[in-house]
Design a protein around this motif. Structure first.
Motif, mmCIF file in Angstrom:
data_model
loop_
_atom_site.group_PDB
_atom_site.id
_atom_site.type_symbol
_atom_site.label_atom_id
_atom_site.label_comp_id
_atom_site.label_asym_id
_atom_site.label_seq_id
_atom_site.Cartn_x
_atom_site.Cartn_y
_atom_site.Cartn_z
ATOM 1 N N MET A 78 2.472 32.355 -7.320
ATOM 2 C CA MET A 78 2.951 31.329 -6.387
ATOM 3 C C MET A 78 2.701 31.767 -4.941
ATOM 4 O O MET A 78 2.416 30.929 -4.081
ATOM 5 C CB MET A 78 4.443 31.089 -6.643
ATOM 6 N N SER A 79 2.801 33.074 -4.684
ATOM 7 C CA SER A 79 2.527 33.586 -3.330
ATOM 8 C C SER A 79 1.055 33.358 -2.973
ATOM 9 O O SER A 79 0.732 33.023 -1.830
ATOM 10 C CB SER A 79 2.841 35.083 -3.240
ATOM 11 N N GLU A 80 0.190 33.538 -3.953
ATOM 12 C CA GLU A 80 -1.241 33.285 -3.728
ATOM 13 C C GLU A 80 -1.468 31.808 -3.398
ATOM 14 O O GLU A 80 -2.253 31.477 -2.510
ATOM 15 C CB GLU A 80 -2.056 33.670 -4.970
ATOM 16 N N LEU A 81 -0.750 30.940 -4.114
ATOM 17 C CA LEU A 81 -0.870 29.510 -3.873
ATOM 18 C C LEU A 81 -0.357 29.164 -2.474
ATOM 19 O O LEU A 81 -0.938 28.325 -1.767
ATOM 20 C CB LEU A 81 -0.080 28.739 -4.942
ATOM 21 N N TYR A 82 0.726 29.831 -2.077
ATOM 22 C CA TYR A 82 1.301 29.620 -0.741
ATOM 23 C C TYR A 82 0.264 29.969 0.333
ATOM 24 O O TYR A 82 0.065 29.196 1.287
ATOM 25 C CB TYR A 82 2.544 30.499 -0.582
ATOM 26 N N VAL A 135 -12.846 32.822 4.880
ATOM 27 C CA VAL A 135 -12.661 34.229 5.282
ATOM 28 C C VAL A 135 -11.177 34.544 5.453
ATOM 29 O O VAL A 135 -10.670 35.548 4.942
ATOM 30 C CB VAL A 135 -13.438 34.518 6.596
ATOM 31 N N HIS A 136 -10.468 33.651 6.156
ATOM 32 C CA HIS A 136 -9.044 33.911 6.403
ATOM 33 C C HIS A 136 -8.240 33.866 5.113
ATOM 34 O O HIS A 136 -7.331 34.659 4.894
ATOM 35 C CB HIS A 136 -8.491 32.909 7.422
ATOM 36 N N TRP A 137 -8.592 32.930 4.247
ATOM 37 C CA TRP A 137 -7.872 32.806 2.980
ATOM 38 C C TRP A 137 -8.097 34.070 2.124
ATOM 39 O O TRP A 137 -7.144 34.618 1.555
ATOM 40 C CB TRP A 137 -8.337 31.547 2.236
ATOM 41 N N ILE A 138 -9.362 34.512 2.067
ATOM 42 C CA ILE A 138 -9.654 35.714 1.260
ATOM 43 C C ILE A 138 -8.919 36.932 1.830
ATOM 44 O O ILE A 138 -8.325 37.728 1.086
ATOM 45 C CB ILE A 138 -11.187 35.963 1.193
ATOM 46 N N ALA A 139 -8.856 37.036 3.167
ATOM 47 C CA ALA A 139 -8.182 38.185 3.785
ATOM 48 C C ALA A 139 -6.691 38.161 3.468
ATOM 49 O O ALA A 139 -6.103 39.179 3.050
ATOM 50 C CB ALA A 139 -8.405 38.163 5.289
ATOM 51 N N LEU A 140 -6.055 37.000 3.641
ATOM 52 C CA LEU A 140 -4.607 36.897 3.362
ATOM 53 C C LEU A 140 -4.336 37.094 1.875
ATOM 54 O O LEU A 140 -3.356 37.727 1.475
ATOM 55 C CB LEU A 140 -4.082 35.526 3.806
ATOM 56 N N SER A 141 -5.231 36.542 1.063
ATOM 57 C CA SER A 141 -5.097 36.666 -0.380
ATOM 58 C C SER A 141 -5.162 38.132 -0.813
ATOM 59 O O SER A 141 -4.399 38.566 -1.682
ATOM 60 C CB SER A 141 -6.243 35.890 -1.016
ATOM 61 N N ALA A 142 -6.062 38.867 -0.168
ATOM 62 C CA ALA A 142 -6.194 40.290 -0.489
ATOM 63 C C ALA A 142 -4.906 41.040 -0.144
ATOM 64 O O ALA A 142 -4.477 41.945 -0.869
ATOM 65 C CB ALA A 142 -7.372 40.881 0.276
ATOM 66 N N LEU A 143 -4.261 40.617 0.954
ATOM 67 C CA LEU A 143 -2.983 41.241 1.331
ATOM 68 C C LEU A 143 -1.920 40.999 0.257
ATOM 69 O O LEU A 143 -1.161 41.902 -0.087
ATOM 70 C CB LEU A 143 -2.490 40.643 2.653
ATOM 71 N N VAL A 144 -1.878 39.751 -0.239
ATOM 72 C CA VAL A 144 -0.888 39.422 -1.282
ATOM 73 C C VAL A 144 -1.199 40.202 -2.566
ATOM 74 O O VAL A 144 -0.294 40.696 -3.236
ATOM 75 C CB VAL A 144 -0.873 37.894 -1.544
ATOM 76 N N VAL A 145 -2.486 40.320 -2.891
ATOM 77 C CA VAL A 145 -2.881 41.096 -4.083
ATOM 78 C C VAL A 145 -2.423 42.548 -3.916
ATOM 79 O O VAL A 145 -1.828 43.135 -4.822
ATOM 80 C CB VAL A 145 -4.413 41.037 -4.299
ATOM 81 N N PHE A 146 -2.641 43.103 -2.721
ATOM 82 C CA PHE A 146 -2.242 44.488 -2.456
ATOM 83 C C PHE A 146 -0.718 44.640 -2.589
ATOM 84 O O PHE A 146 -0.228 45.565 -3.248
ATOM 85 C CB PHE A 146 -2.714 44.894 -1.052
ATOM 86 N N ALA A 147 0.021 43.687 -1.964
ATOM 87 C CA ALA A 147 1.493 43.749 -2.030
ATOM 88 C C ALA A 147 1.956 43.659 -3.488
ATOM 89 O O ALA A 147 2.873 44.376 -3.911
ATOM 90 C CB ALA A 147 2.100 42.625 -1.203
#
Lengths: 133, 350
Positions: A75-79, A108-120
């Motif tokens: 759900m965080s990824e969807l957010y 680019v921005h979505w992939i960057a934020l998504s990577a942060l959520v994946v890391f978290a």
């Protein structure tokens, strides 16, 4: 091979920088900040009840906490996706003929934020969850 | 921001009421409580004994906690209603009058005193094996309950120690003597001691209809650290309630006596511990069985005190095992005391 990859990365960085500079030039920092704020407020308004509801469901299904955590993670990824999409939409609505490559910047921005959520999420699953539960 | 607002203004107007209604369901507390499966807590994380005295064990002891939400929201009620693992109860008795914070305070008091009881019982049992172990005990009378009509309700906290009362015939220090020494007037001076060492005196007035002060006091036996060897530390925990007593006592005992009674097993269980070493009943049997089973406990100790009582914990647990398709033989272990549990573990593999 290594050299080719490095050159490719540098070229992509340059492309991103040029497109981002164009974005700032067209909208200004204030315009971009307003779009980001709009995206954040609307995405949060949409997802706040969803996250609270998921938290309340998780509190009653703590014995399957890994599954519940995975759902909250997804759900965080969807957010992040909806947030990025709304920022893009706010910018497009501000100026339809700006000539800015919104799709590229959104990606680019979505992939960057998504990577942060994946890391978290990975930190949570590998380190915090065994510690807490 | 304005562009998005203008773009979605129609949808915002349309969804505002359902949205607020959903938030209401998510936040509004109702007078129902829910018990749901929780997790296992390794007792090793809760109690630390002076390492010079500690015997190595290859397995582990875990207490079993459940999620108990005193005043759930409408949404949790709906989720809990359709969850086969959760039980919903209407709040009743004292819990109806207490706030959620007070219910939590009481559960922490229960936890703290259950750890003390576990230490006392386990040290006494271990002393039979190793006479060098010493346990000193002090008696304290603590505030355990407050009625809504208690005067100075906010000044008196759960867990405060009763010191004395200025009674009809002089100073009363035994709480059993409060009643016989408070018959002449309606108001009496009570002195209490806070955990931080602050002593305070309040004048408590009897409720005219109940003819009572509205204070519930309970006698506890706590560890006298100066008279106790080896020393131990209770680590902070966010889990309340007394139901870990039996497993806490088992863990402490296993750490103090030679020979590894765990035999490498992950041992879980539930049950309060009384000062004489007997186990006591707990609530949330179904949720605790589910928790321990899902979390992979090798065996589960449960109080078994009266075979004829339909709600005896073991009798209830057998019903739950049947319902869930869990084979209870060798996994669900009925015990009536700490000694029962020790005997079972010592007999394993023979």
């Amino acid at each position: 091979m290594r050299s080719t990859t490095w050159k490719g990365s540098v070229s992509e960085m340059k492309e991103y920088k040029a497109k981002f500079t164009r974005l700032i030039a067209v909208y200004g920092y204030k315009g971009v900040a307003s779009a980001v704020l709009g995206g954040f407020v609307f995405a949060t308004l949409i997802f706040l009840p969803v996250f609270i509801a998921l938290g309340e469901i998780a509190s009653l299904y703590l014995h399957v906490i890994a599954l519940m955590s995975a759902i909250i993670w997804a759900m965080s990824e969807l957010y992040v996706f909806v947030f990025s999409r709304l920022v893009r939409q706010a910018l497009v609505l501000k100026n339809k003929d700006s000539g800015v490559d919104h799709d590229y910047l959104f990606m680019v921005h979505w992939i960057a934020l998504s990577a942060l959520v994946v890391f978290a999420g990975l930190v949570y699953f590998i380190w915090l969850m065994p510690l807490w539960f | 921001m304005n562009e998005l607002t203008n773009q979605y203004w129609g949808a915002i107007k349309l969804l505002a009421i359902p949205y607020l209604l959903f938030l209401f369901l998510l936040f509004y507390p109702i007078q129902y409580s829910v018990t749901a499966p929780g997790g296992l807590t390794d007792v090793d994380l809760l109690i630390e004994i002076d390492e010079e005295w500690v015997q190595p064990i290859s397995g582990s002891f875990s207490t079993t906690y459940v999620i108990a939400i005193p005043r759930m929201t409408f949404f949790q009620f709906i989720v809990g209603y359709f969850s086969p693992q959760a039980d919903i109860y209407q709040l009743a008795g004292d819990n109806l009058n207490y706030s959620n914070e007070e219910i939590i305070q009481i559960s922490y008091l229960d936890k703290a005193t259950s750890v003390q009881a576990s230490v006392i019982v386990a040290y006494q049992a271990a002393k039979l094996v190793n006479p060098e172990i010493e346990i000193g005990v002090i008696e304290k009378v603590l505030v355990f309950g407050k009625a809504t009509y208690l005067s100075h309700y906010q000044d008196i906290a759960f867990g405060d120690e009763f010191v004395s009362m200025q009674g009809d015939n002089g100073l009363v220090t035994q709480f059993e003597q409060i009643g016989p020494n408070s018959a002449l007037t309606n108001a009496y001076d009570f002195t209490f001691l806070r955990e931080d060492g602050t002593q305070y005196t309040v004048t408590l007035t009897k409720d005219p209809t109940q003819n009572r002060f509205g204070l519930t006091l309970k006698r506890y036996y706590l560890v006298d650290m100066e008279q106790t060897t080896p020393a131990f530390v209770e680590k902070p925990s966010l889990i309340g309630g007394p139901s870990g007593g039996l497993l806490q006592a088992l863990f402490i005992y296993s750490k103090l006596v030679p020979g590894d009674i765990t035999k490498g097993l992950n041992i879980a269980g539930t049950g309060t511990i009384e000062y004489n070493g007997n186990a006591g009943y707990i609530g949330g049997v179904k949720q605790k069985i589910i928790t321990a089973y899902y979390r992979g406990a090798d065996l589960f100790f449960i109080p078994y005190l009266d075979a004829n009582y339909a709600y005896d914990n073991y009798v209830e647990a057998l019903r739950v095992c049947e319902e869930l398709g869990i084979e209870p033989d060798g996994w669900l272990i009925p015990v009536s005391s700490l000694q029962d549990a020790i005997d079972y573990l010592e007999g394993l593999g023979e």
